[in-house]
Design a protein around this motif. Structure first.
Motif, PDB file in Angstrom:
ATOM      1  N   ILE A  78       0.873  -1.333  -0.248  1.00 51.15           N
ATOM      2  CA  ILE A  78       0.075  -0.105   0.127  1.00 51.15           C
ATOM      3  C   ILE A  78       0.975   1.095  -0.289  1.00 51.15           C
ATOM      4  O   ILE A  78       0.566   2.251  -0.897  1.00 51.15           O
ATOM      5  N   ALA A  79       1.830   1.349   0.883  1.00 51.56           N
ATOM      6  CA  ALA A  79       2.732   2.284   0.817  1.00 51.56           C
ATOM      7  C   ALA A  79       3.579   2.701  -0.473  1.00 51.56           C
ATOM      8  O   ALA A  79       3.724   3.723  -0.885  1.00 51.56           O
ATOM      9  N   VAL A  80       4.027   1.748  -1.063  1.00 52.74           N
ATOM     10  CA  VAL A  80       4.438   1.877  -2.376  1.00 52.74           C
ATOM     11  C   VAL A  80       3.705   2.254  -3.431  1.00 52.74           C
ATOM     12  O   VAL A  80       3.923   3.185  -4.278  1.00 52.74           O
ATOM     13  N   GLU A  81       2.356   1.611  -3.631  1.00 53.87           N
ATOM     14  CA  GLU A  81       1.556   2.357  -4.420  1.00 53.87           C
ATOM     15  C   GLU A  81       1.000   3.686  -4.300  1.00 53.87           C
ATOM     16  O   GLU A  81       1.018   4.189  -5.305  1.00 53.87           O
ATOM     17  N   GLU A  92      10.250   4.692   7.641  1.00 58.00           N
ATOM     18  CA  GLU A  92       9.450   4.766   8.889  1.00 58.00           C
ATOM     19  C   GLU A  92       8.981   3.233   9.193  1.00 58.00           C
ATOM     20  O   GLU A  92       8.238   3.171  10.162  1.00 58.00           O
ATOM     21  N   MET A  93       9.377   2.389   8.280  1.00 58.06           N
ATOM     22  CA  MET A  93       8.860   1.086   8.417  1.00 58.06           C
ATOM     23  C   MET A  93       9.813  -0.061   8.418  1.00 58.06           C
ATOM     24  O   MET A  93      10.168  -0.936   7.584  1.00 58.06           O
ATOM     25  N   PRO A  94      10.777   0.067   9.543  1.00 58.59           N
ATOM     26  CA  PRO A  94      11.817  -1.131   9.601  1.00 58.59           C
ATOM     27  C   PRO A  94      11.258  -2.518   9.693  1.00 58.59           C
ATOM     28  O   PRO A  94      10.411  -2.848  10.209  1.00 58.59           O
ATOM     29  N   LYS A 110      10.535   6.990  -0.430  1.00 54.76           N
ATOM     30  CA  LYS A 110      11.836   6.483   0.650  1.00 54.76           C
ATOM     31  C   LYS A 110      11.406   6.892   2.091  1.00 54.76           C
ATOM     32  O   LYS A 110      11.894   6.019   2.884  1.00 54.76           O
ATOM     33  N   ALA A 111      11.110   7.917   2.325  1.00 55.03           N
ATOM     34  CA  ALA A 111      10.831   8.470   3.582  1.00 55.03           C
ATOM     35  C   ALA A 111       9.571   7.856   4.504  1.00 55.03           C
ATOM     36  O   ALA A 111      10.097   7.517   5.482  1.00 55.03           O
ATOM     37  N   GLU A 131       4.058   8.606  -7.072  1.00 55.62           N
ATOM     38  CA  GLU A 131       4.246   9.956  -7.493  1.00 55.62           C
ATOM     39  C   GLU A 131       5.093  10.773  -6.949  1.00 55.62           C
ATOM     40  O   GLU A 131       5.052  12.025  -7.000  1.00 55.62           O
ATOM     41  N   SER A 132       5.431  10.436  -5.678  1.00 59.19           N
ATOM     42  CA  SER A 132       6.166  11.314  -4.574  1.00 59.19           C
ATOM     43  C   SER A 132       7.614  11.605  -5.176  1.00 59.19           C
ATOM     44  O   SER A 132       8.231  10.970  -6.039  1.00 59.19           O
ATOM     45  N   ASP A 133       8.049  12.618  -4.663  1.00 57.81           N
ATOM     46  CA  ASP A 133       9.421  13.298  -4.941  1.00 57.81           C
ATOM     47  C   ASP A 133      10.322  12.094  -4.946  1.00 57.81           C
ATOM     48  O   ASP A 133      11.612  11.985  -5.726  1.00 57.81           O
ATOM     49  N   ASP A 134      10.512  11.492  -3.609  1.00 59.34           N
ATOM     50  CA  ASP A 134      11.390  10.648  -3.284  1.00 59.34           C
ATOM     51  C   ASP A 134      11.134   9.109  -3.462  1.00 59.34           C
ATOM     52  O   ASP A 134      11.663   8.292  -2.989  1.00 59.34           O
ATOM     53  N   GLY A 135       9.869   9.034  -4.037  1.00 61.38           N
ATOM     54  CA  GLY A 135       9.400   7.612  -4.251  1.00 61.38           C
ATOM     55  C   GLY A 135       8.967   6.744  -3.219  1.00 61.38           C
ATOM     56  O   GLY A 135       8.997   5.596  -3.135  1.00 61.38           O
TER      57      GLY A 135
END
Length: 1002
Positions: free
Chosen positions: A575-578, A593-595, A588-589, A582-586
């Motif tokens: 869900i986070a990846v989807e 937050e999801m170790p 990554k931030a 379109e975010s600037d950092d893809g």
């Protein structure tokens, strides 16, 4: 009024030529009914009720609109042309004279006007709903298109004044009194602006007790009017009043006295003159020196009064709808600004609060009201950037704080408040809350002004807070629910563990968040869904970490929890990846937050502990059973030990148990299982062959070199043969104590056991492939690398063990079991009388036993080892037999014949070993035997030459004594020396005496 709102982008009008039906099923937010909010516009110090404020506001409205309150309403214009002029001539005429009885509100012309010309421009701009779109009608709306005289139905108001009286629920009697009083005031003060008149003071002057129904009503009205003067001139004045101000002291005294006894209000009455003096002294104070009277323009009194007026714009019979005549009424309400000291900025703020408050108290279901409040707040945001008045900022902050506090109470736990049924309401509340927060931070906060504005994204920060807070709250609730579910089902079979239930619930919550709430929140936070799943990931991760720290062994519950956690993490990350495409950092931030839970690693560690425990148990079992193993083949035809069967059985059970573990990494950890089983089996093989001896364990120690004498040949004639000294010089390593576990039968069982295990490896490996293929996590590539499924250490240990045991059997037979007929009997004394026949007879019996006992696949190897041991023994007798043996050249034929008989025993007329194999192992013996025919001089010469060549000695020096190498060879110095030592002639004896001084006896 309309032009003030025409440009607001608050959605399209909800009123068309044919009004659309009201949205059918907007679910009200949970925990929202019967809710009210204290007014943030300010709390009055005076003891004035809402009813007191309402009546005062109405008096101000009538006073301010004295020239226009008789203006006909647009909705009634077509039906009242004949008498409109007469109504306008009397500014303060009573409502009863403003409504000609012959004007019927039910005429077709009136009905047409309701849906066309009277449609409010403001309502269109805001999208506000009028009662015409529902079943209930406001006092300003017609009853419908029905026919008839309308008898029994309320009379339709035809003027703004009459409409306002109905809306504010002022009685006709009170309205009539106020209008008559204002008419007298107007007649006595021609040309004065209403702003220069203190309306309550003049009303006190004009109205007597005779104007009221009874004395009690008059007294209550008087007290209320005096309290209004106190509130406007002392408690909440336009300009601050010093405590020592005499006028204020007098007014306060008069007001308090009136609470006990009414004051006389006649024009020439002393008390009235004192009151007027005090009031005018206080009201005439101003900052700009104008002639206006300031009695109702102090904050918060003016805002509370204006709030009452604005509330009159809502339909009395439908709290969430504005009246049809909204524009006309608002135009008149604005005329009170002069008395109340208001402007467009304060109007925008008050109207925002009124719209928002109306949405709250009507059940929070009317999206038109919410949208209108949001739109009006946009105007407030513009005002906030340009207005820096301290009083305004204070009221603005209070109002926005109230709105934001109410909104955040719902948004910080929006899962409790909203669902699919009312998610549209959530969107409006989020918009309102974010807008309020932005104004508070960007236009009021001093801290914000000190910081660079690019560092703060108010909307994103607020949404971030809402998402994290609400999901943490929701997580705590579903965890409590999951715990209750687990306790309820703990006695049921296959009950799910708590964290497995929780993982499924968290997954469902994440899907709901993505589908229902994230699309709304994404407007203000581009990674709303990613942030939501990151929060859930952290919440569940905290619980999982505690769970993992308490696990000490692999259990079905532990595996189930870890597997569901692993699947949950994959779903959340997806869900986070989807959401971050379109975010600037893809994204990554968010991903940072999801170790990772590392659930698979935790499972793998538990499986490794399980594997180690099982293997340790297997090793203990091997030790225990080997101690009890007697190596007697009584239970099977192939002659292997029962302990081996048990070892293989437990290995199979271990493999079955491993593949039954509900884990997703059978192929990955299989090599570790295989390696462990391989080591255990290697340990068994090592133990099985240990203590059984080897070649060197049974070969006797070579006696010291001696030389022969001529008479030794006739040692055996005429006297008893001495006991051979060799018989006492056995190898100390040889087990001669009759150990039953290492006898020939037991050694044969050990050999059979290792051979049987060797044959089981292929079966075992094929079974592992089958188990792997049936496991849920197997992949095609898992079968391509066959080496990973093969045993390595134990097969090599079996081969080595078989070889070692075969040697042990062979050399034990030759040098231990047949010692009497070989080492202690062959060629002792006269070779012709102690030949090889006894040895061959005993050896044949041993060969028969071995052939019947060992596995057919190992039989040839073992007999070959016995043959080699026999050949080694034969040579040892010839070259290291001790001083009791001596050979002449004539004995060479006996020796050659005996060796031929020995070879024939193993050939067995073609039924034994192949002749090629016999020739191969007899090469050394055959190369040594010719030395026994060679003359002594030749042997001495050859010995001398080879020794000098080997040790680089000169001919004049003494020959060195060559050491025993154990590798017999006709060209090797020690071999030649030993032939000379056992040569029964004088030349050899003298050479040895002269060269090495060897003794004749030990």
């Amino acid at each position: 009024m309309a032009h003030l709102f025409r440009d607001l982008s608050l959605g399209h009008s909800k009123r068309e030529t044919t009004p659309p039906p009201r949205p059918p099923s907007i679910t009200p937010p949970r925990q929202s009914h019967a809710e009210d909010l204290p007014s943030p516009l300010g709390q009055l110090a005076a003891k004035l009720t809402d009813s007191d404020l309402n009546l005062t506001a109405y008096e101000i409205f009538v006073a301010a609109c004295r020239t226009s309150s008789g203006k006909p309403l647009s909705s009634a214009a077509n039906g009242s042309n004949s008498n409109s002029s007469s109504n306008n001539n009397n500014h303060y005429s009573s409502s009863s004279t403003e409504s000609p009885s012959h004007n019927s509100p039910n005429t077709p012309a009136v009905q047409r006007s309701l849906t066309s010309t009277a449609a409010s421009k403001v309502k269109k701009a805001f999208g506000l709903k009028s009662p015409g779109s529902g079943s209930r009608k406001s006092p300003g709306s017609g009853p419908g298109s029905g026919s008839g005289s309308g008898q029994g139905k309320p009379k339709r108001p035809l003027t703004v004044g009459e409409l306002m009286r109905n809306q504010m629920r002022v009685s006709e009697a009170m309205d009539s009194r106020v209008r008559r009083a204002l008419l007298r005031i107007s007649a006595g003060q021609v040309g004065r602006r209403i702003e220069s008149v203190v309306v309550p003071l003049e009303l006190l002057q004009q109205l007597k007790s005779s104007d009221f129904t009874d004395q009690q009503e008059y007294e209550e009205w008087q007290k209320r009017t005096l309290k209004v003067l106190e509130a406007g001139l002392i408690l909440h004045p336009h300009m601050p009043v010093d405590k020592s101000n005499s006028a204020a002291q007098r007014l306060r005294q008069i007001v308090h006295s009136a609470l006990d006894r009414p004051i006389e209000t006649g024009r020439n009455n002393e008390s009235m003159q004192v009151l007027r003096s005090a009031v005018m002294s206080l009201a005439s104070r101003s900052y700009d020196g104008s002639d206006s009277c300031h009695w109702a323009d102090g904050i918060p009194l003016n805002l509370r009064l204006y709030e009452m007026l604005l509330q009159s714009c809502f339909d009395a019979n439908d709290d969430s709808s504005v009246i049809e005549e909204f524009d006309e009424l608002m135009e008149q309400i604005k005329k009170t600004w002069g008395i109340l000291g208001l402007n467009q900025t304060l109007h925008n703020l008050c109207f925002t609060w009124v719209l928002f408050h109306r949405f709250v108290v009507t059940g929070q279901v009317d999206l038109d009201l919410l949208s209108a409040a949001d739109g009006q707040l946009a105007e407030v945001a513009k005002d906030a950037k340009t207005t820096k008045d301290a009083e305004y900022s204070k009221v603005l902050s209070s109002t926005l704080t109230s709105i934001l506090g109410w909104a955040e109470k719902r948004l910080l736990a929006y899962h409790e408040t909203f669902d699919r049924g009312n998610v549209e309401t959530m969107q409006g509340i989020v918009s309102l809350g974010v807008a309020a927060a932005k104004i508070l931070v960007e236009d009021i906060s001093t801290e914000y002004r000190r910081r660079r504005r690019t560092e703060v994204n108010v909307a994103r920060e607020r949404i971030d807070t809402y998402i994290r807070s609400s999901l943490r709250t929701a997580f705590a609730q579903i965890m409590e629910k999951a715990d209750s579910s687990r306790r309820a089902s703990k006695n049921q079979p296959n009950a799910l563990p708590l964290l497995a239930i929780l993982a499924k619930d968290v997954g469902s919550l994440a899907v709901t968040e993505k589908q229902v709430f994230s699309p709304i929140l994404k407007r203000w936070h581009p990674l709303a869904a990613g942030l939501a799943v990151a929060t859930l990931h952290q919440c569940y991760g905290n619980e999982l970490k505690q769970f993992i720290s308490g696990i000490t062994e692999l259990t079905p519950d532990a595996v189930q929890v870890l597997r569901t956690a692993d699947q949950l993490e994959k779903d959340l990350v997806q869900i986070a990846v989807e959401d971050s495409v379109e975010s600037d950092d893809g994204g990554k931030a968010i991903i940072r937050e999801m170790p990772p839970y590392e659930a698979e690693a935790a499972i793998a560690n538990l499986v490794k502990i399980w594997i180690k425990t099982r293997l340790d148990r297997l090793k203990e079992w091997v030790d225990r059973n080997l101690q009890q193993e007697h190596w007697i083949a009584q239970t099977n035809q192939e002659g292997y030990a029962p302990s081996a069967v048990e070892v293989l059985r437990i290995m199979n059970e271990t493999l079955d148990a491993y593949f039954q573990l509900p884990i997703p990494m059978h192929p990955a950890l299989l090599p570790e299982v295989m390696a462990g089983l391989d080591r255990c089996l290697q340990y068994y093989v090592t133990k099985a062959k240990s203590g059984c001896g080897s070649r060197n364990s049974f070969v006797p120690t070579m006696p010291a070199l001696t030389r022969c004498t001529m008479e030794s040949k006739f040692q055996g004639f005429g006297k008893k043969k001495e006991k051979s000294p060799n018989s006492q010089k056995r190898n100390p390593q040889v087990a001669t104590n009759g150990d039953s576990s290492s006898g020939i039968p037991q050694l044969c069982v050990r050999i059979n056991t290792l051979q049987w295990i060797l044959g089981e490896f292929d079966v075992l490996e094929k079974r592992i492939i089958t188990l792997l293929r049936n496991s849920e996590s197997a992949q095609v590539e898992d079968f391509s690398n066959g080496l990973a499924k093969k045993f390595e250490l134990s097969p090599a240990a079996c081969l080595e063990g078989i070889q070692q045991l075969c040697e042990a059997v062979a050399y034990r037979i030759v040098f231990h079991d047949l010692r009497q007929v070989l080492w202690d009997g062959l060629y002792i004394g006269d070779p012709s009388s102690s030949r090889i026949e006894p040895f061959l007879q005993e050896l044949e019996r041993k060969l028969m036993f071995v052939s019947d006992t060992v596995h057919e696949r190992i039989r040839t190897r073992l007999i070959t080892e016995i043959m080699r041991a026999s050949f080694d023994g034969f040579l040892l007798v010839l070259l290291a037999g001790g001083p009791s043996r001596a050979f002449s050249r004539k004995d060479s034929q006996i020796i050659e014949d005996d060796f031929k008989f020995l070879k024939e025993l193993f050939w067995a007329n073609g039924d034994g070993l192949p002749s090629e194999l016999i020739d191969k192992f007899s090469t050394t013996v055959r190369s040594i035997l010719p030395l026994f025919r060679t003359d002594t001089e030749t042997i001495i010469e050859r010995f001398r030459r080879v020794t000098l060549e080997t040790y680089k000695s000169s001919a004049r020096s003494r020959l060195p004594l060559p050491p025993t190498s154990g590798q017999w060879d006709p060209s090797e110095p020690n071999t030649l020396l030993r032939v000379l030592c056992y040569r029964n002639d004088e030349i050899a004896s003298k050479f040895l005496k002269k060269t090495y001084d060897l003794p004749k006896k030990l």
